[in-house]
Motif scaffolding. Sequence first.
Motif, short mmCIF file in Angstrom:
data_model
loop_
_atom_site.label_atom_id
_atom_site.label_comp_id
_atom_site.label_asym_id
_atom_site.label_seq_id
_atom_site.Cartn_x
_atom_site.Cartn_y
_atom_site.Cartn_z
N LEU A 18 -11.77 9.15 10.18
CA LEU A 18 -12.46 8.95 11.45
C LEU A 18 -11.51 8.86 12.63
CD1 LEU A 18 -15.11 6.24 10.44
CD2 LEU A 18 -15.34 8.72 10.38
N VAL A 19 -10.28 8.42 12.38
CA VAL A 19 -9.34 8.14 13.48
C VAL A 19 -8.90 9.44 14.14
CG1 VAL A 19 -7.18 7.06 14.13
CG2 VAL A 19 -8.56 6.07 12.31
N ALA A 27 -10.29 7.02 19.87
CA ALA A 27 -9.88 5.75 19.29
C ALA A 27 -8.80 5.11 20.15
CB ALA A 27 -9.35 5.98 17.88
N SER A 35 -6.54 0.78 10.49
CA SER A 35 -6.98 1.49 9.30
C SER A 35 -5.97 1.32 8.17
CB SER A 35 -7.16 2.98 9.62
OG SER A 35 -7.58 3.69 8.49
N ALA A 117 -20.19 8.11 13.18
CA ALA A 117 -19.52 8.57 11.97
C ALA A 117 -20.43 9.44 11.13
CB ALA A 117 -19.01 7.38 11.15
N TYR A 149 -19.17 2.05 10.41
CA TYR A 149 -17.85 2.66 10.49
C TYR A 149 -17.58 3.15 11.90
CZ TYR A 149 -19.52 3.28 5.66
OH TYR A 149 -20.08 3.10 4.43
N GLY A 150 -16.34 3.06 12.33
CA GLY A 150 -15.95 3.68 13.59
C GLY A 150 -16.34 2.89 14.82
#
Length: 304
Positions: A18-19, A27, A35, A117, A149-150
């Motif tokens: 995701l990053v 991000a 992470s 996400a 998430y995210g």
Amino acid sequence: MFLSSDFLNITTSPRGGLVGFDGERAANDQAGFFSLARNTVPNVSLGSVELGHVPMRWQHDLFPKHFHDKMYVCHDGIRCDILGPDPDVSVRLGRLEKALTREDEFITYIARNMERARGFHIMMRALPRILEEHPKARVIMVGGNETSYGVESKHPKGLRGEMEEELGNQVDWSRVYFVGRVPYPDLCKIMQLARCHIYLTMPFVLSWSLLESMAMGATIDTSDVAPVREAVTHGETGMLMGFFDHDALAAQVVDVLQRPDDYAHLGPNARAHVVENYDFKTRCLPEHIARMNSLLPATKQIRL
């Protein structure tokens, strides 16, 4: 020692997964290092285990290379014996007055939470064209309004509120049903009645719902990202498209609804693929037991 892990950002790089994937919500400078930090325990554990397990090749390859030989790839498994197509399925949901059946032209979207996400914003942006070009279509959206998430939405009503504000009257909201989280039996029925099932994800651990919907013979439109490509072959077991291209998604969904015979092979092919490669009883469980038995003396080995 045996270690089973669903973690995916065990990597020597502070980017990946995701990053850095979503340029629309970049991000912050600490995201990659966070992470790495959250995966410290499994990373350290791998140094002492005899055998590690990950469910996907994509996840396997994100681990540092010096761990690769200590890990095997096999999914947890899908119960294909109890998950299959049902042409006579019906389900009654929330405010709907009548039970829904395969006669209704429903598009489905399912996620634990409606978040970036899992492509919720892309799904929402596809709605105006889908609903305009196929007037009989209705949409069932399953999932909570939190963030697993995210990056979280800053809107007071979460990402759903943010997207509803962005789209405004471009969408006929009377044809879009947000049903929240539903009991598992109803979730399965929703997948079975879908004319087209949409599964979107950034590069991340696959949702079980993708493989479950394939096991139930759904016609699937999904994201062209590495983890999905392990399970879906474009034009054979589903249709792939760029994650951010909501217009292409809408066009593909409309085409599936308007020319169903041209896509009728996808559902049966998807089920056959999942039965062969992801079935719990015949494929995954025997593999896991064989791997664990390889670590045990003959007198202590597990027997099926």
